[in-house]
Design an enzyme around this catalytic site. Structure first.
Site, PDB file in Angstrom:
ATOM      1  N   HIS A  61       0.838  -1.203   0.000  1.00  0.00           N
ATOM      2  CA  HIS A  61       0.000   0.000   0.000  1.00  0.00           C
ATOM      3  C   HIS A  61       0.874   1.256   0.000  1.00  0.00           C
ATOM      4  O   HIS A  61       0.732   2.137  -0.864  1.00  0.00           O
ATOM      5  CB  HIS A  61      -0.911  -0.014   1.236  1.00  0.00           C
ATOM      6  CG  HIS A  61      -1.773   1.195   1.394  1.00  0.00           C
ATOM      7  ND1 HIS A  61      -3.111   1.202   1.092  1.00  0.00           N
ATOM      8  CD2 HIS A  61      -1.486   2.447   1.833  1.00  0.00           C
ATOM      9  CE1 HIS A  61      -3.615   2.411   1.320  1.00  0.00           C
ATOM     10  NE2 HIS A  61      -2.650   3.178   1.783  1.00  0.00           N
ATOM     11  N   GLU A  62       1.780   1.336   0.973  1.00  0.00           N
ATOM     12  CA  GLU A  62       2.643   2.520   1.063  1.00  0.00           C
ATOM     13  C   GLU A  62       3.609   2.589  -0.123  1.00  0.00           C
ATOM     14  O   GLU A  62       3.968   3.675  -0.573  1.00  0.00           O
ATOM     15  CB  GLU A  62       3.410   2.519   2.389  1.00  0.00           C
ATOM     16  CG  GLU A  62       2.531   2.539   3.631  1.00  0.00           C
ATOM     17  CD  GLU A  62       1.548   3.693   3.678  1.00  0.00           C
ATOM     18  OE1 GLU A  62       1.768   4.714   2.983  1.00  0.00           O
ATOM     19  OE2 GLU A  62       0.536   3.573   4.397  1.00  0.00           O
ATOM     20  N   HIS A 111       1.981   4.458  -2.850  1.00  0.00           N
ATOM     21  CA  HIS A 111       2.124   5.909  -2.682  1.00  0.00           C
ATOM     22  C   HIS A 111       3.499   6.391  -3.143  1.00  0.00           C
ATOM     23  O   HIS A 111       3.631   7.378  -3.863  1.00  0.00           O
ATOM     24  CB  HIS A 111       1.954   6.292  -1.209  1.00  0.00           C
ATOM     25  CG  HIS A 111       0.560   6.216  -0.698  1.00  0.00           C
ATOM     26  ND1 HIS A 111      -0.508   6.786  -1.350  1.00  0.00           N
ATOM     27  CD2 HIS A 111       0.052   5.660   0.429  1.00  0.00           C
ATOM     28  CE1 HIS A 111      -1.614   6.586  -0.650  1.00  0.00           C
ATOM     29  NE2 HIS A 111      -1.300   5.883   0.432  1.00  0.00           N
ATOM     30  N   HIS A 135       4.091   6.233  -6.865  1.00  0.00           N
ATOM     31  CA  HIS A 135       3.287   7.321  -7.442  1.00  0.00           C
ATOM     32  C   HIS A 135       4.040   8.650  -7.312  1.00  0.00           C
ATOM     33  O   HIS A 135       4.158   9.418  -8.276  1.00  0.00           O
ATOM     34  CB  HIS A 135       1.942   7.391  -6.711  1.00  0.00           C
ATOM     35  CG  HIS A 135       0.942   8.321  -7.314  1.00  0.00           C
ATOM     36  ND1 HIS A 135      -0.253   8.619  -6.701  1.00  0.00           N
ATOM     37  CD2 HIS A 135       0.948   9.037  -8.465  1.00  0.00           C
ATOM     38  CE1 HIS A 135      -0.942   9.454  -7.452  1.00  0.00           C
ATOM     39  NE2 HIS A 135      -0.229   9.735  -8.523  1.00  0.00           N
TER      40      HIS A 135
END
Length: 605
Positions: free
Chosen positions: A392-393, A396, A399
């Site tokens: 998940h992180e 980020h 991205h």
């Protein structure tokens, strides 16, 4: 007497498991030099006042001054907040963070004249500059967003006043953070082996997944017993924060705090209302899942401390951090070589602060600035959810990396509305990978359970938070005192609506509002739910090999703030102004629930 487990001191952690912040500043001395450089440059701010109407060259010079000082400030602030987060009890970094926060307020005040002065010019003059000076072209979207915001920008003196009060407006959130992360003393509880464990935010999350019900109950009641003691203080900090949001929205001539918060990214309020409406419509699915949980746990009454533990007993899979790294790399292969190259860079070059230590900020996040690496904070344990948190992180951070390496500084960031899509796309891809590669039906059932719990936590629970957050703002705007009793009664009713008749109305859960940091973030949480829903659609397109799906996805990751978020997502293949993408996500939840129910029957046969 058994020995109480204690968290390690920061200084005792292996270097390889800590992030390398020397890549931002070599040491605190370099931070101080950068700080003084900004202070010196800040003295020039008044020199640019009144120059925007003096032609395109003067306009460009003033704009680039504002952007340059903001860019340096962001780097400074990121360093200070991450240094503080790695040990919130370290007074040196408390001071550094406070110093940087104060400078943020000073810079905001010093450049607050820019937008009002820009908006005092007529459109013909502004766009005439762009016709005359080709080098201004890169700033067109930035200026367009500001011009479109004309009705809500105040005269220069009023803007400076609001900017100067930035620290005051943020004080309630800062007080909550210090109290919640550094000053609260949680009790010692016993784990399933009778060993004493010091309760903390990170440990609490682990114990809520413990298969021993007495351990879960003790942790649940122990944690909320502390919040009960400080319920009036937390009600005051939260109420003051809500009042600040409503005050600023009114001062800027918005109809509500929600309109003000969403308008920053041109998100229609209907997106928020549609989310709450569709999720409420599908609450029977959550109730059905809670009923399955109750049956499989074989309990007469299902309590709120029973809703996080795996419903199939102890997890048949655990991962060390090193094993999780390998699994994450393998799972993310559908995102292509360009994506994986960044993932490898993150793992190999200390972008990640891995384990929990005394005073460390709870939870996990990805953070950084245009001129830093996109760092990740974790509080690692070997459970399956940490593997999902890691990818998940990483979503980020990749991205951020793509955005900063494909956009100029002016568009080198992205809204939270877009951010949660990148992170939860990774989670969806990991889920499918594990369901396809695991052969043990117990493992597959556990992964399905984890997916359903993640969906529950990200779409149902965050929408519950969003509904409550909007309720608080509306009630405060009506003049309703947000006392601890009012907040607890209201939250308890909402929680009962979401979880349904199978779950007991535990009095402790009525205090959950008091421990949620995101309630201080100003209409932030709804984006977890919209993001997860959109991610479900994008992951499906990528995994089924839909033509151009991966190309469109990478284009979204590289878009930054170069266009409005809704438009960026339309180009990626998801129209978030409609309800379809949320309904489609609910179909996935129902499908996974069907699969789990069928698998459970197989295991019970």
């Amino acid at each position: 007497m058994s020995e109480t487990k204690q968290l390690p001191d920061r200084a005792d952690l292996p270097e390889a498991l800590t992030w390398d912040l020397t890549k931002i500043y070599a040491d605190d001395g370099a931070f101080e030099e950068a700080f003084q450089e900004i202070v010196a440059e800040l003295k020039q701010a008044d020199d640019f006042k009144g120059t925007l109407s003096q032609g395109p060259a003067a306009f460009k010079e003033a704009l680039e001054y504002v952007l340059a000082i903001s860019r340096k400030l962001e780097k400074l602030y990121v360093y200070s907040h991450m240094k503080n987060d790695q040990d919130t009890a370290n007074t040196t970094y408390q001071g550094l963070y406070a110093k940087a926060s104060n400078l943020v307020a000073q810079v905001s005040e010093a450049i607050a004249w820019f937008d009002p002065e820009l908006l005092s010019m007529d459109d013909a003059t502004i766009w005439g500059y762009f016709d005359q000076e080709p080098e201004l072209a890169i700033y067109r979207h930035l200026i367009e967003k500001t011009v479109n915001n004309r009705p809500h920008v105040l005269p220069a003196e009023q803007e400076a006043l609001l900017a100067g009060a930035g620290e005051i407006f943020g004080a309630s959130g800062n007080i909550f953070s210090v109290l919640n992360n550094a000053d609260l003393e949680f009790p010692i509880v016993e784990d399933e082996n009778g060993e004493k464990v010091q309760l903390s935010h990170g440990v609490y999350g682990q114990l809520m997944e413990n298969t021993d019900r007495s351990v879960r109950e003790a942790a649940f009641k122990g944690l909320y017993g502390v919040y009960e003691q400080f319920r009036n203080t937390f009600a005051q900090t939260l109420s003051t924060n809500i009042k600040a949001h409503n005050f600023k929205a009114k001062a800027r001539h918005y109809e509500s705090a929600r309109q003000a918060a969403l308008s920053a990214n041109h998100i229609p309020e209907s997106v928020y209302d549609t989310l709450v409406a569709v999720v409420n419509e599908h609450l029977p699915l959550l109730h059905r899942y809670m009923e399955l949980r109750k049956r499989l746990l074989a309990v007469d009454t299902l309590h709120m401390y029973d809703v996080y533990t795996p419903i199939l007993g102890e997890a048949p899979i655990r991962y060390s951090y090193e094993e999780a790294v390998a699994k994450a790399k393998d799972a993310l292969k559908p995102l292509g070589e360009e994506y994986l190259a960044v993932v490898n860079e993150a793992f190999e070059n200390r972008w990640i602060d891995v384990v929990e230590n005394k005073g460390k900020r709870s939870g996990a996040y990805s953070s950084g600035a245009y001129d830093t690496l996109p760092y990740i904070l974790m509080n690692w344990n070997d459970r399956l959810d940490q593997l999902f948190t890691l990818v998940h992180e990483m979503g980020h951070s990749v991205h951020s990396y793509f955005t900063r390496n494909n956009q100029p500084y002016v568009y080198g960031d992205y809204s939270i509305f877009l951010a949660e899509i990148a992170s939860t796309t990774n989670e969806n891809i990991l889920t499918e990978y594990m369901l396809q590669t695991e052969t043990d039906p117990r493992v597959k059932a556990y992964v399905l359970n984890h997916f359903l719990d993640g969906f529950k936590g990200t779409i149902f629970r965050q929408t519950q938070f969003a509904e409550f957050e909007h309720f608080m703002h509306v009630e405060d705007a009506k003049g309703t005192p947000l006392t601890s009793e009012f907040l607890s009664d209201s939250y308890g009713e909402l929680n009962a609506k979401y979880y349904g008749p199978s779950v007991e109305k535990d009095p402790e859960i009525s205090l959950e509002w008091s421990r949620i940091p995101h309630f201080y973030y100003n209409y932030y949480v709804y984006q977890y739910a919209t993001g997860f829903s959109a991610a479900s659609a994008l992951a499906k397109k990528i995994l089924t090999g839909e033509p151009d799906a991966l190309t469109n996805y990478l284009t979204y990751l590289k878009a930054g703030n170069s266009d409005y978020p809704i438009e960026v997502m339309k180009k990626a293949g998801v129209d978030m102004t409609k309800a379809d993408y949320i309904k489609d996500a609910m179909k996935v939840f129902e499908q996974r629930l069907d699969e789990l129910e069928a698998l459970v029957k197989e295991l019970e046969a």
